[in-house]
Design an enzyme around this catalytic site. Structure first.
Site, PDB file in Angstrom:
ATOM      1  N   ASP A 107       0.853  -1.188   0.000  1.00  0.00           N
ATOM      2  CA  ASP A 107       0.000   0.000   0.000  1.00  0.00           C
ATOM      3  C   ASP A 107       0.888   1.237   0.000  1.00  0.00           C
ATOM      4  O   ASP A 107       1.973   1.231   0.603  1.00  0.00           O
ATOM      5  CB  ASP A 107      -0.906   0.023   1.230  1.00  0.00           C
ATOM      6  CG  ASP A 107      -2.013  -1.024   1.161  1.00  0.00           C
ATOM      7  OD1 ASP A 107      -2.362  -1.443   0.044  1.00  0.00           O
ATOM      8  OD2 ASP A 107      -2.528  -1.419   2.222  1.00  0.00           O
ATOM      9  N   ASP A 123      -7.061  -1.300  -4.678  1.00  0.00           N
ATOM     10  CA  ASP A 123      -8.129  -0.894  -3.757  1.00  0.00           C
ATOM     11  C   ASP A 123      -9.000   0.195  -4.377  1.00  0.00           C
ATOM     12  O   ASP A 123     -10.226   0.191  -4.224  1.00  0.00           O
ATOM     13  CB  ASP A 123      -7.538  -0.387  -2.443  1.00  0.00           C
ATOM     14  CG  ASP A 123      -6.785  -1.459  -1.687  1.00  0.00           C
ATOM     15  OD1 ASP A 123      -7.107  -2.651  -1.885  1.00  0.00           O
ATOM     16  OD2 ASP A 123      -5.869  -1.119  -0.911  1.00  0.00           O
TER      17      ASP A 123
END
Length: 199
Positions: A107, A123
């Site tokens: 991330d 995402d």
């Protein structure tokens, strides 16, 4: 395209960004912050990595099976984005450290003004696809491209009188004037020339 975009972005992040250090992109509105997430999207449920590996794999298989029924461009786009996002994170869970089906997802996108969690390209596409999914359901677009009528329109369609080529025409006072029309010579001529259905 989604999988390629996601994996290329993650590779660049891993190769170039320092781990755990925020890099401002648009001041405080957008930052790159490289972290590894063992949980679900947006860093939720960090101790259940294998569970989300199984869920992601199930989502991928389900979308592939349903894809044969898709005849709508919009549904193809929505499910394509969802499939790409699920595959992007599933690749991380399967092949990144610390091991197969337990890998930590990369991330790096941080938007503190919008949410405290850190996320990635996959995402983002998953969330966008969910929003479009809800919109398509609301407007009544089916997988085959047909439209589902609202309750109001369905009621109007049910009460509408069908048009019948052989039905009598009504005059302004409600009297049926079909005999008068049929008795005219020019109407008889048209029927003989154009056929009965032409009237």
């Amino acid at each position: 395209m989604v999988v390629a975009f996601d994996q290329v972005a993650k590779a660049l992040v891993v190769a170039n960004l320092p781990y755990g250090t925020a890099v401002p992109v648009l001041g405080g509105a957008l930052q790159f912050l490289y972290v590894r997430n063992p949980g679900a999207a947006f860093s939720f449920a960090v101790n259940m990595t294998w569970v989300f590996s199984v869920i992601s794999a199930a989502v991928v298989v389900a979308i592939i099976l349903y894809s044969r029924r898709i005849r709508s461009m919009w549904w193809a786009i929505v499910l394509g984005m969802l499939l790409g996002g699920a595959l992007g994170n599933l690749i991380d869970r399967l092949f990144r450290e610390p091991g197969f089906a337990r890998g930590h997802v990369v991330d790096f996108i941080s938007t503190p003004w919008m949410m405290p969690a850190i996320y990635n390209v996959a995402d983002s596409f998953i969330c966008i696809s969910m929003v479009l999914f809800v919109l398509l359901v609301i407007v009544g677009v089916n997988l085959d491209g047909s439209r589902t009528l609202s309750a109001k329109r369905q009621a109007q369609a049910d009460t509408a009188e069908p048009l019948d080529g052989g039905a009598a025409f009504s005059s302004a006072d409600g009297a049926v004037d079909e005999p008068t029309r049929a008795s005219r010579p020019d109407d008889r001529d048209r029927r003989g020339t154009l056929g009965h259905d032409a009237t």
